[in-house]
Enzyme design. Structure first.
Site, short mmCIF file in Angstrom:
data_model
loop_
_atom_site.label_atom_id
_atom_site.label_comp_id
_atom_site.label_asym_id
_atom_site.label_seq_id
_atom_site.Cartn_x
_atom_site.Cartn_y
_atom_site.Cartn_z
N LYS A 94 28.17 42.39 -31.26
CA LYS A 94 28.69 42.30 -29.89
C LYS A 94 29.59 41.07 -29.77
O LYS A 94 29.27 40.00 -30.30
CB LYS A 94 27.52 42.21 -28.92
CG LYS A 94 27.91 42.23 -27.44
CD LYS A 94 26.65 42.23 -26.60
CE LYS A 94 26.94 42.20 -25.11
NZ LYS A 94 25.70 42.20 -24.30
N SER A 122 25.72 45.24 -20.68
CA SER A 122 26.95 44.69 -21.18
C SER A 122 27.23 45.00 -22.66
O SER A 122 28.32 44.70 -23.16
CB SER A 122 26.96 43.17 -20.98
OG SER A 122 25.89 42.56 -21.70
N SER A 172 20.97 44.97 -20.65
CA SER A 172 22.26 45.19 -21.29
C SER A 172 22.22 45.92 -22.63
O SER A 172 23.28 46.29 -23.16
CB SER A 172 22.99 43.86 -21.46
OG SER A 172 23.45 43.39 -20.22
#
Length: 475
Positions: free
Chosen positions: A83, A158, A182
């Site tokens: 990420k 996210s 997330s």
């Protein structure tokens, strides 16, 4: 079922078995993953940065280890993504922001170091909203990351880029982070498995104002791959800034292959306060019946806590205000940032030390409530999300009394506040073909329980994965 022949469709264990026999190589697997990125990413926008040269060099090193019989383990040569909120040497660390560093990072944190030590081949970094502040993945820096099942719908966030990459198998291991849902939100929206492990298993060696709310873990097509990921990255470290980690790791891979026979599950439809879409409720109800038929003991049971949303927002907004203030944007730079982030940072600056202490009191009571719940039940089961993927490009639906993205994710954030392990596993689709997620939560450091439940459920009731992005015009 016919045997898979496309390396790009294979899981980490399937690739490892081929590497061991010399029937395929890590270089071929990396090339297949990079080809899938080239083919699919333009339609879904899951990647912030792709680094083919670095990936292929790592794959060549892995290939040589397998050739010599010196493989580092079952993940040696596995194509992986990180990420974009997590620094990776050689890749710009923008943190989802136009104001982020555009030069290649020169440092990495422990989770990336441990994945490299396991032999994972890093393909690039996946998209996140700015500083990971919300449960959807769009923003000024990288645009809109959309759902592979319907490109007019949100991927969630996210860790939206990681979930989309997992759904389309653009790599087999995908690192994500979860401060209020997330990992599980995009896992549910995109129809993949995600686990927020107990806080502490993965040492937090990077400073974060979110402190023990912020967990790191994997999103994958399969529970089995997630267990291998956890084995690679978990374990104590003297560099841990928050939390604590037991000295010994359980056999998570064995748990992922286990049975649900005899496990006691407390099934809560709403946690006592959440509204749930009828098709989501029906899918979770069906899963409860299936688990009972598989030998689990499923009883309706609410843990008995009030919605801790305002306490979560106090902690969340205050943390984001500190992060924004450390960036110290000028007024002109603020205009280049996500306006929603600027808005919650402003709210966060208004909280007092007393407000934070009161929020921590709510968090402490929530931990105790759940600890008592787990004296009666091995796991809690809920929907992961009360809805399926909302329209792409919005933070929350208008006209429904919502003021923030946390309003539509009531099942995820309580378990960041407690630090418990929580997973989302696919359990069906709605009438528009959008995935539905099932959440299991276990007591702290009992991650083997949620892996056992999710693994057994996925083996018995596997859900479809997309073979390509499904393109829809946006309204």
């Amino acid at each position: 079922m016919s045997a898979k022949t496309d390396l790009g469709e294979m899981s980490a264990p399937e690739l490892s078995a081929l590497f061991a026999k010399g029937a395929a190589s890590p270089v071929e697997a990396a090339e297949a993953a990079l080809a899938r990125i080239e083919r699919f990413n333009g339609e879904v926008n899951a990647f912030a940065h792709v680094v083919p040269e670095l990936a292929l060099e790592a794959a060549r090193q892995s290939q040589e280890r397998w050739r010599k019989g010196e493989a580092l383990g079952p993940l040696d040569g596995a194509p992986a993504t990180i990420k974009e909120l997590t620094p990776v040497i050689g890749i710009p660390w923008r943190r989802g922001s136009k104001l982020g560093n555009k030069e290649p990072a020169t440092h990495e944190i422990l989770i990336v170091k441990r994945l490299r030590a396991a032999g994972a081949v890093i393909l690039g970094t996946t998209t996140s909203p700015e500083i990971g502040w919300k449960g959807v993945t769009h923003g000024p820096a990288f645009g809109n990351t959309v759902n592979p099942w319907r490109s007019d719908r949100a991927s969630g966030g996210s860790s939206g880029g990681a979930a989309v990459a997992a759904a389309l198998n653009m790599g087999v291991l995908h690192e994500g982070s979860d401060g209020a849902g997330s990992i599980r939100i995009p896992g549910a929206f995109c129809g993949v498995f995600g686990i927020k492990p107990t806080f502490g298993w993965v040492p937090a060696d990077a400073p974060s104002p979110l402190m023990e709310l912020a967990h790191r873990g994997p999103l994958n097509r399969t529970v089995e791959e997630a267990a291998l990921f956890l084995h690679a990255v978990a374990g104590p470290s003297p560099d841990a800034l928050y939390g604590a980690c037991p000295p010994d790791l359980p056999d998570w891979s064995g748990a992922a292959r286990g049975s649900v026979e005899g496990l006691r599950i407390g099934y809560s439809r709403t946690l006592g306060y959440a509204g749930v879409a009828p098709e989501v409720a029906a899918a979770v109800e069906r899963a409860a019946t299936r688990l009972s038929e598989m030998g689990a003991i499923v009883e309706e049971a609410d843990p008995g806590f009030e919605n801790p949303l305002e306490a979560l927002r106090t902690l969340w907004f205050a943390a984001e205000s500190l992060t924004v203030d450390r960036i110290a944007p000028t007024e002109a730079q603020k205009a280049e940032m996500d306006p929603g982030l600027i808005a919650i940072a402003e709210k966060g600056r208004g909280f007092s030390a007393r407000d934070l202490l009161l929020a921590e009191e709510v968090r402490a009571r929530l931990k105790v409530t759940m600890a008592h719940f787990h004296t009666r039940y091995d796991a809690l089961m809920t929907p992961t999300m009360p809805i399926t993927a909302l329209p792409a490009g919005i933070d929350f639906p208008e006209g429904q009394g919502m003021s923030d993205w946390t309003d539509w994710s009531p099942f995820t954030y309580p378990f960041n506040m407690t630090g418990q392990p929580a997973v989302s596993v696919p359990c069906g689709f709605d009438g528009e073909g959008l995935p539905i997620g099932l959440q299991f939560v276990a007591a702290r450091f009992r991650d083997e329980t949620v892996l056992r439940l999710a693994g057994a459920y996925q083996r018995s009731f596997p859900e479809a994965v997309p073979d390509r992005p499904n393109l829809h015009a946006r309204a």
